[in-house]
Design an enzyme around this catalytic site. Sequence first.
Site, PDB file in Angstrom:
ATOM      1  CE  LYS A 160     -83.671  89.975 -74.330  1.00  0.00           C
ATOM      2  NZ  LYS A 160     -83.355  90.899 -73.603  1.00  0.00           N
ATOM      3  N   GLY A 166     -92.481  91.537 -77.814  1.00  0.00           N
ATOM      4  CA  GLY A 166     -93.729  90.877 -77.259  1.00  0.00           C
ATOM      5  C   GLY A 166     -93.400  89.594 -76.498  1.00  0.00           C
ATOM      6  N   GLY A 167     -92.248  89.478 -76.090  1.00  0.00           N
ATOM      7  CA  GLY A 167     -91.687  88.478 -74.986  1.00  0.00           C
ATOM      8  C   GLY A 167     -91.573  87.191 -75.796  1.00  0.00           C
ATOM      9  CG  HIS A 210     -89.240  95.990 -67.803  1.00  0.00           C
ATOM     10  ND1 HIS A 210     -89.127  95.396 -69.010  1.00  0.00           N
ATOM     11  CD2 HIS A 210     -89.968  96.968 -68.119  1.00  0.00           C
ATOM     12  CE1 HIS A 210     -89.370  96.021 -70.043  1.00  0.00           C
ATOM     13  NE2 HIS A 210     -90.059  97.106 -69.719  1.00  0.00           N
ATOM     14  CD  GLU A 277     -89.053  97.040 -73.105  1.00  0.00           C
ATOM     15  OE1 GLU A 277     -90.444  97.327 -73.242  1.00  0.00           O
ATOM     16  OE2 GLU A 277     -88.607  96.475 -73.248  1.00  0.00           O
ATOM     17  NE  ARG A 294     -93.546  98.717 -80.177  1.00  0.00           N
ATOM     18  CZ  ARG A 294     -93.902  98.219 -78.926  1.00  0.00           C
ATOM     19  NH1 ARG A 294     -94.659  98.904 -78.168  1.00  0.00           N
ATOM     20  NH2 ARG A 294     -93.428  97.214 -78.205  1.00  0.00           N
TER      21      ARG A 294
HETATM   22  P1  ADP Z   1     -95.128  96.955 -75.127  1.00  0.00           P
HETATM   23  O1  ADP Z   1     -93.713  96.606 -75.135  1.00  0.00           O
HETATM   24  O2  ADP Z   1     -95.558  98.091 -75.735  1.00  0.00           O
HETATM   25  O3  ADP Z   1     -95.444  96.909 -73.603  1.00  0.00           O
HETATM   26  P2  ADP Z   1     -95.555  94.255 -75.841  1.00  0.00           P
HETATM   27  O4  ADP Z   1     -94.276  94.050 -76.451  1.00  0.00           O
HETATM   28  O5  ADP Z   1     -95.854  93.686 -74.526  1.00  0.00           O
HETATM   29  O6  ADP Z   1     -95.771  95.875 -75.823  1.00  0.00           O
HETATM   30  O7  ADP Z   1     -96.819  94.121 -76.724  1.00  0.00           O
HETATM   31  C1  ADP Z   1     -96.978  94.664 -77.802  1.00  0.00           C
HETATM   32  C2  ADP Z   1     -97.443  93.858 -78.673  1.00  0.00           C
HETATM   33  O8  ADP Z   1     -99.096  93.692 -78.976  1.00  0.00           O
HETATM   34  C3  ADP Z   1     -96.894  93.571 -79.933  1.00  0.00           C
HETATM   35  O9  ADP Z   1     -95.873  92.649 -80.174  1.00  0.00           O
HETATM   36  C4  ADP Z   1     -97.780  93.361 -80.932  1.00  0.00           C
HETATM   37  O10 ADP Z   1     -97.761  92.012 -81.411  1.00  0.00           O
HETATM   38  C5  ADP Z   1     -99.139  93.054 -80.143  1.00  0.00           C
HETATM   39  N1  ADP Z   1    -100.456  94.125 -80.767  1.00  0.00           N
HETATM   40  C6  ADP Z   1    -100.324  94.994 -81.841  1.00  0.00           C
HETATM   41  N2  ADP Z   1    -101.240  95.314 -82.220  1.00  0.00           N
HETATM   42  C7  ADP Z   1    -102.066  95.061 -81.456  1.00  0.00           C
HETATM   43  C8  ADP Z   1    -103.465  95.637 -81.225  1.00  0.00           C
HETATM   44  N3  ADP Z   1    -104.267  96.472 -81.723  1.00  0.00           N
HETATM   45  N4  ADP Z   1    -104.139  95.200 -79.699  1.00  0.00           N
HETATM   46  C9  ADP Z   1    -103.573  94.444 -78.952  1.00  0.00           C
HETATM   47  N5  ADP Z   1    -102.191  93.942 -79.311  1.00  0.00           N
HETATM   48  C10 ADP Z   1    -101.550  94.502 -80.322  1.00  0.00           C
HETATM   49  P1  ADP Z   2     -89.253  91.891 -76.038  1.00  0.00           P
HETATM   50  O1  ADP Z   2     -88.651  92.627 -77.302  1.00  0.00           O
HETATM   51  O2  ADP Z   2     -89.964  90.953 -76.393  1.00  0.00           O
HETATM   52  O3  ADP Z   2     -90.140  92.912 -75.216  1.00  0.00           O
HETATM   53  P2  ADP Z   2     -87.066  92.322 -74.057  1.00  0.00           P
HETATM   54  O4  ADP Z   2     -85.680  92.280 -74.207  1.00  0.00           O
HETATM   55  O5  ADP Z   2     -87.498  93.695 -73.803  1.00  0.00           O
HETATM   56  O6  ADP Z   2     -87.790  91.535 -75.204  1.00  0.00           O
HETATM   57  O7  ADP Z   2     -87.399  91.234 -72.677  1.00  0.00           O
HETATM   58  C1  ADP Z   2     -88.724  91.026 -72.263  1.00  0.00           C
HETATM   59  C2  ADP Z   2     -88.663  90.766 -70.982  1.00  0.00           C
HETATM   60  O8  ADP Z   2     -87.781  89.586 -70.602  1.00  0.00           O
HETATM   61  C3  ADP Z   2     -88.063  91.555 -69.970  1.00  0.00           C
HETATM   62  O9  ADP Z   2     -88.893  92.524 -69.426  1.00  0.00           O
HETATM   63  C4  ADP Z   2     -87.464  90.846 -68.769  1.00  0.00           C
HETATM   64  O10 ADP Z   2     -88.599  90.243 -68.140  1.00  0.00           O
HETATM   65  C5  ADP Z   2     -87.049  89.601 -69.668  1.00  0.00           C
HETATM   66  N1  ADP Z   2     -85.637  89.885 -69.928  1.00  0.00           N
HETATM   67  C6  ADP Z   2     -85.173  90.130 -70.933  1.00  0.00           C
HETATM   68  N2  ADP Z   2     -83.696  90.107 -70.914  1.00  0.00           N
HETATM   69  C7  ADP Z   2     -83.394  89.589 -69.632  1.00  0.00           C
HETATM   70  C8  ADP Z   2     -82.147  89.411 -68.939  1.00  0.00           C
HETATM   71  N3  ADP Z   2     -81.008  89.683 -69.533  1.00  0.00           N
HETATM   72  N4  ADP Z   2     -82.281  88.979 -67.618  1.00  0.00           N
HETATM   73  C9  ADP Z   2     -83.471  88.783 -67.224  1.00  0.00           C
HETATM   74  N5  ADP Z   2     -84.609  89.035 -67.763  1.00  0.00           N
HETATM   75  C10 ADP Z   2     -84.503  89.398 -68.966  1.00  0.00           C
HETATM   76 MG    MG Z   3     -89.317  94.613 -74.491  1.00  0.00          MG
END
Ligand code: ADP
Ligand code: ADP
Ligand code: MG
Length: 658
Positions: A160, A166-167, A210, A277, A294
């Site tokens: 990671k 945002g994955g 999650h 999370e 946020r």
């Molecule tokens: P969360 O963790 O809140 O579910 P995600 O990490 O999946 O959200 O997605 C948040 C992402 O949305 C951010 O990484 C960002 O790049 C993207 N983003 C930022 N601004 C906007 C916007 N106005 N509309 C849609 N997506 C956005």
């Molecule tokens: P981001 O900042 O991109 O949102 P996260 O650490 O929240 O990254 O991880 C996003 C997603 O990736 C999680 O919701 C999960 O589905 C998967 N993931 C992340 N870390 C792990 C882990 N150690 N084991 C299994 N799935 C994971």
């Molecule tokens: Mg996350």
Amino acid sequence: MNHFNTILIANRGEIAVRVIKTAKDMGYETVAVFSEADREALHVSLADTAICIGESAVDKSYLNIDSIIAAAQQTNAQAIHPGYGFLSESAEFAKRCEESGLVFIGPTSHAIAVMGNKTVARHKMMDADVPLVPGYDGPSEDDRVLQKEADRIGYPVMVKAAAGGGGRGIRIVRESKKLIAEVESARAEALSSFGSSELLLEKCIEQARHIEIQVFADQAGNAVYLGERDCSMQRRNQKVIEEAPAPKMDEVLRQRMGEAAVKAAKAVNYVGAGTVEFLVAKDQSFYFLEMNTRLQVEHPVTELITGLDLVDWQLRVAAGEDLPLKQDEIQLKGHAIEVRLYAEDVESGFIPQTGLVRNWETPTGKGIRVDNGIVNGQMITPYYDSMLAKLISYGGTRDEAIRRLRRALKDTVLLGLSSNKPFLLGLLDDPTFAAGNATTRHIEEQYLPEKENQGGYSPMESMWAIAAILLSRTKGATGWRSTGILSWPVRLKFHGEQRDFVVSQDGDTYRVENDDIETQNVIILAEKGGQLSLQINGVHSGANVALDERQHIYIDNRSEVAMFERLSFSEKRDDEELGANLVAPMSGRIADVKVETGDTVNKGDLMVVLESMKMFQELTAQQTGVVSEVYVKVNQQVEVNVPLIDIITNEQGEHEKN
Ligand code: ADP
Ligand code: ADP
Ligand code: MG
């Protein structure tokens, strides 16, 4: 007390719209910022004042700190709401606001900095006794160290990006020998997306859910949790469906996770809205993943089951008020589910799509909420996120919420570019989801794009029939008459599939015939804008349609959405032969070019990396051959379908020699 009357919203799209609504309800003046691509956007017209902050590319506008601070000063805004994404988790931005005397509606820059780096956050959580996923968060970025640590942790391992979100920048590695290749690819993505190549390793928790906890804290040091959200339905490690409460959650686990989340927030003197999370394993043990400092995309589901407005709370806390409720005053009632409507092509692997919104209709009805920032006629550009809107439903029970959401999705019309609407409808009917048993890998396991293609999806027969009628009307049918009935041939194409029809008209009934399908008898009962009222084989139904300038027709029959093209009979039937030349599958920026003229490439070799809507797509050679032309350079912006690279295949080479 921080006094402010005017709030600048440093964001765009649905979240800017969402924040403006509550800010106005609370009596604040609102300022929108926009890039050149967003001049006509909804958030711009809703705010009291709006100011252009630069060019379309994000680093020139929504990520341009100087420009945003200057906009606040110019419009006398005293506070800034960052929304999510963009600068919302930029410690530097929060600091610059603090230094400029602007209220940053969020936590301190210090809390953002700690939680913004997954490695630093892990250390802090370790000290605070919050359970962590076993992993490696040491200082070394050396390949040999990472290899050794990954082998120690045991596979599968998650690689990671420490600064990730945002994955993106996440790789799952199942075998020791694949680690380094994935480390390199994650590093490159991390550097280009987050400006830091720092990585960490975690054990992959399999069969996990999650589940995240919404927390809130005020400046006086009070902190509460507002229940949980289950966000296990993900594709590419990014959420697609979220719900609250989590299915099968019990009070004991909720309280344990809630208290751990509050502990995490207190460890960084958190202020405002935040989300902690966790991954929850089969045995109910839970592990800290990260804290998002946020407002979260999926906050509406929490709002619906608590009856609270989280943006209202954010503004109160930023103004120095205490939290409106204490922990024992917070009650959860009913069930809420959100789906994210993305502009993407599901079949080809969730690739973001750009295009013109030709028809956008939102659903209404009891228990339905739509958060969106789009307007009819808007261009969806490659510059920003592909999430266009969120549909949220509320019900007394989970089943009722699912039912309402399904209906609302069917009533949603988005024509002009591909969206995940039909896919979302399928997910709502998924038995594992319906039973509340989905884990984070569920979508990938069940709906790999390859599987979808093997199934060879073809639209319903009635969809073909509607397309055949409407497209023959537009091209000026050249029909013939026998026994008083006018009839004409139509050749249609849907993706790779072609079909020939004979359409005949008798009075107001169209008869659509093809060797492979049942004859469809269609009457167009009414037609208003792109909205059709139809009778098909005796049954009344509706459809929404839109035609583009290339005479492609988009049809939405509530459950399915498809685009058809009419071919003339003189064109040879091209049963989708795979060309050797590479064209851009979407518009975007060329992030990397891996080949030069004269290179020999094998089928499957990486040639170009294209970035669009923050997603990196690796484009590979479809055939073995020699590169004869490279049309693009790194950083160049390209439109969909432009040629990128030409290849002379061995066969072609032979031809030319002869
Ligand atoms: P969360 O963790 O809140 O579910 P995600 O990490 O999946 O959200 O997605 C948040 C992402 O949305 C951010 O990484 C960002 O790049 C993207 N983003 C930022 N601004 C906007 C916007 N106005 N509309 C849609 N997506 C956005
Ligand atoms: P981001 O900042 O991109 O949102 P996260 O650490 O929240 O990254 O991880 C996003 C997603 O990736 C999680 O919701 C999960 O589905 C998967 N993931 C992340 N870390 C792990 C882990 N150690 N084991 C299994 N799935 C994971
Ligand atoms: Mg996350």
